[in-house]
Each structure stands twice: as structure tokens, then as C-alpha cells.
Design a protein around this motif. Structure first.
Motif, PDB file in Angstrom:
ATOM      1  N   MET A   1     -11.571   2.594   5.636  1.00 52.51           N
ATOM      2  CA  MET A   1     -10.470   3.527   5.415  1.00 52.51           C
ATOM      3  C   MET A   1      -9.495   3.488   6.596  1.00 52.51           C
ATOM      4  O   MET A   1      -8.271   3.477   6.400  1.00 52.51           O
ATOM      5  N   ALA A   2     -10.019   3.432   7.810  1.00 53.47           N
ATOM      6  CA  ALA A   2      -9.155   3.364   8.993  1.00 53.47           C
ATOM      7  C   ALA A   2      -8.357   2.063   9.000  1.00 53.47           C
ATOM      8  O   ALA A   2      -7.161   2.064   9.298  1.00 53.47           O
TER       9      ALA A   2
ATOM     10  N   ASN B   1      -7.472   0.286   6.403  1.00 56.21           N
ATOM     11  CA  ASN B   1      -6.456   0.393   5.355  1.00 56.21           C
ATOM     12  C   ASN B   1      -5.296   1.280   5.801  1.00 56.21           C
ATOM     13  O   ASN B   1      -4.131   0.983   5.528  1.00 56.21           O
ATOM     14  N   HIS B   2      -5.615   2.355   6.487  1.00 54.68           N
ATOM     15  CA  HIS B   2      -4.582   3.260   6.986  1.00 54.68           C
ATOM     16  C   HIS B   2      -3.688   2.542   8.001  1.00 54.68           C
ATOM     17  O   HIS B   2      -2.459   2.655   7.948  1.00 54.68           O
ATOM     18  N   GLU B   3      -4.294   1.806   8.921  1.00 57.91           N
ATOM     19  CA  GLU B   3      -3.524   1.060   9.919  1.00 57.91           C
ATOM     20  C   GLU B   3      -2.631   0.017   9.256  1.00 57.91           C
ATOM     21  O   GLU B   3      -1.475  -0.154   9.647  1.00 57.91           O
TER      22      GLU B   3
ATOM     23  N   ALA C   1      -1.424   0.088   6.188  1.00 55.61           N
ATOM     24  CA  ALA C   1      -0.338   0.792   5.503  1.00 55.61           C
ATOM     25  C   ALA C   1       0.702   1.264   6.513  1.00 55.61           C
ATOM     26  O   ALA C   1       1.919   1.183   6.255  1.00 55.61           O
ATOM     27  N   ASP C   2       0.261   1.728   7.662  1.00 55.67           N
ATOM     28  CA  ASP C   2       1.174   2.189   8.698  1.00 55.67           C
ATOM     29  C   ASP C   2       2.025   1.024   9.208  1.00 55.67           C
ATOM     30  O   ASP C   2       3.248   1.164   9.374  1.00 55.67           O
TER      31      ASP C   2
END
Length: 83
Positions: A60-61, A63-65, A67-68
Motif C-alpha cells: 500500500m505504501a 502504491n501510494h508513493e 501515485a504521488d
């Protein structure tokens, strides 16, 4: 958790069967052994569950990075960058 569960198992294995083989000892073993097995299985399941949660949190982290980074590149590619 895995280290603690392994240490517990090793410690209990090291104790052997100190309750003896008389009537009271056999009664104790009859209650103790199944519970010990259940505890060991539960600890193993808990370790696997925590490993799975840890992997999911990392994914999840990541994927978040990503996307950011993707969102940030959209700002800089439109000229002028972020002000």
C-alpha cells in the motif's frame, strides 16, 4: 513475534515432561498437551497473519508513493512546476 514463539517452543521442549507418568501426571498431560499444541498453532497463525499485514502495508505504501510521483509529474510537465 516469530522469535518469541520459537523461544517459547524451545523452552517448553527443553522442560521435557516433568509431570511424571503417575495418575496425576497423566491427567496433567492430558490437559496440558492439547492446549500447548493449540497455543503453538495460534502463535504460528498470528505470525503468518502479521507477516501478511506487513506485506500488505508495504504494498500500500509503495502504491501510494507511485501515485504521488505520478501526480507530481503531472504538475511539472505542464510547465512552470509547482509554486
Amino acid at each position: 513475534m516469530a522469535k518469541a514463539a520459537e523461544k517459547l517452543k524451545h523452552s517448553l521442549d527443553g522442560l521435557g515432561e516433568p509431570w511424571g507418568d503417575d495418575e496425576q501426571g497423566k491427567k496433567f498431560e492430558g490437559v496440558y498437551s492439547p492446549h500447548r499444541t493449540q497455543i503453538e498453532r495460534a502463535a504460528h497463525a498470528l505470525v503468518k497473519g502479521l507477516e501478511s499485514i506487513g506485506k500488505a502495508m508495504k504494498d500500500m505504501a509503495d502504491n501510494h508513493e507511485e501515485a504521488d510521483r505520478s501526480n507530481a509529474s503531472g504538475f511539472t510537465s505542464q510547465g512552470g512546476g509547482v509554486h
